[in-house]
Design an enzyme around this catalytic site. Structure first.
Site, PDB file in Angstrom:
ATOM      1  N   CYS A 126       8.948  -8.498   0.510  1.00  0.00           N
ATOM      2  CA  CYS A 126       7.722  -7.725   0.746  1.00  0.00           C
ATOM      3  C   CYS A 126       7.850  -6.310   0.197  1.00  0.00           C
ATOM      4  CB  CYS A 126       7.417  -7.659   2.240  1.00  0.00           C
ATOM      5  SG  CYS A 126       7.071  -9.257   2.991  1.00  0.00           S
ATOM      6  N   THR A 127       6.725  -5.726  -0.128  1.00  0.00           N
ATOM      7  CA  THR A 127       6.655  -4.341  -0.583  1.00  0.00           C
ATOM      8  C   THR A 127       5.232  -3.825  -0.345  1.00  0.00           C
ATOM      9  OG1 THR A 127       7.398  -2.885  -2.403  1.00  0.00           O
ATOM     10  CG2 THR A 127       5.935  -4.680  -3.007  1.00  0.00           C
TER      11      THR A 127
END
Length: 246
Positions: free
Chosen positions: A213-214
């Site tokens: 995730c980012t």
């Protein structure tokens, strides 16, 4: 007597000029409401603080403990000698020096119930990952970036040319990073294709993809790293790692 009468008269005049003041009920209620609201804010802040501590620290403690126990089970099984592939506890370990996160146990599946144990999981859906020992395909992995072990927290530290090593019972698979995608939609499954064309590759090969995730502390987008197999090395009796890990 005359003095007392004068004093009484003066007191009466002072009382008329400055009558006793009643406390405002409205002001009292406002003070109570402000006090209660302040206490609620403090309580809410404490609850949120505890939640952050739990999410970003305590879940890491629990996940690392689980991963260490499972990793020990895998190595104990390996020490027992050759045997059939068993994916229940894990197929091996991921080593990424650029992330400075030590070895990461690799297990089957990318659902939260698997990844929450501080591991990297290989995809079984929506695209099935190819195993490192297969002649072609994409060994695609996912792991948490924050909390639950946060094994891919430093994924942004990986650069082109960096080494990524997968360790199995009998073989070291040494990959070289050739591309990164700092941000893409969480629904972009093309990055997991057997030939990840979005990375620039057009022909089948033996690829590895890391996903997480980012931005940090969110799950809005995905961060992608692509690597390609450079060579393999047979594991010796001492399990001497390849030079990229020394």
């Amino acid at each position: 007597m005359e003095h007392d009468a004068v004093a009484a008269t003066q007191h009466a005049q002072d009382t008329e000029a400055h009558p006793p003041q009643r406390r405002s009920r409205g002001g009292s209620r406002i003070a109570v409401l402000v006090s209660v609201f302040g206490e609620l804010l403090i309580t809410t802040g404490l609850v949120l603080g505890l939640f952050v501590v739990y999410s970003l620290w305590w879940t890491n403690v629990l996940a690392d403990r689980d991963a260490a126990a499972k990793g020990n089970e895998v190595r104990d099984r390996w020490a027992g000698g050759p045997g059939e592939l068993d994916t229940k506890d894990g197929i091996g370990f991921l080593h990424v020096p650029a992330m400075s996160n030590g070895e990461v146990l690799v297990t089957k599946g990318t659902d939260a119930k698997e990844l929450n144990h501080g591991v990297a999981g290989y995809y079984t859906k929506p695209v099935k990952a190819a195993m490192p020992w297969e002649k072609k395909g994409n060994f695609a992995l996912a792991a948490h970036r924050d909390g639950h072990g946060a094994k891919f927290h430093n994924i942004d530290k990986i650069e082109k040319g960096d080494a990524v090593v997968v360790e199995t019972r009998e073989t070291w698979y040494v990959y070289k990073v050739y591309g990164t995608l700092p941000q893409t939609s969480k629904y972009n499954v093309d990055v997991l294709d057997a030939t990840p064309k979005e990375s620039g590759r057009k022909k089948p090969g033996r690829y590895l993809t890391l996903t997480t995730c980012t931005p940090v502390y969110t799950s809005k987008y995905r961060y992608i790293v692509w690597a390609e197999l450079e060579r393999t090395e047979k594991v010796d009796a001492d399990r001497t790692p390849p030079e990229e890990l020394r």
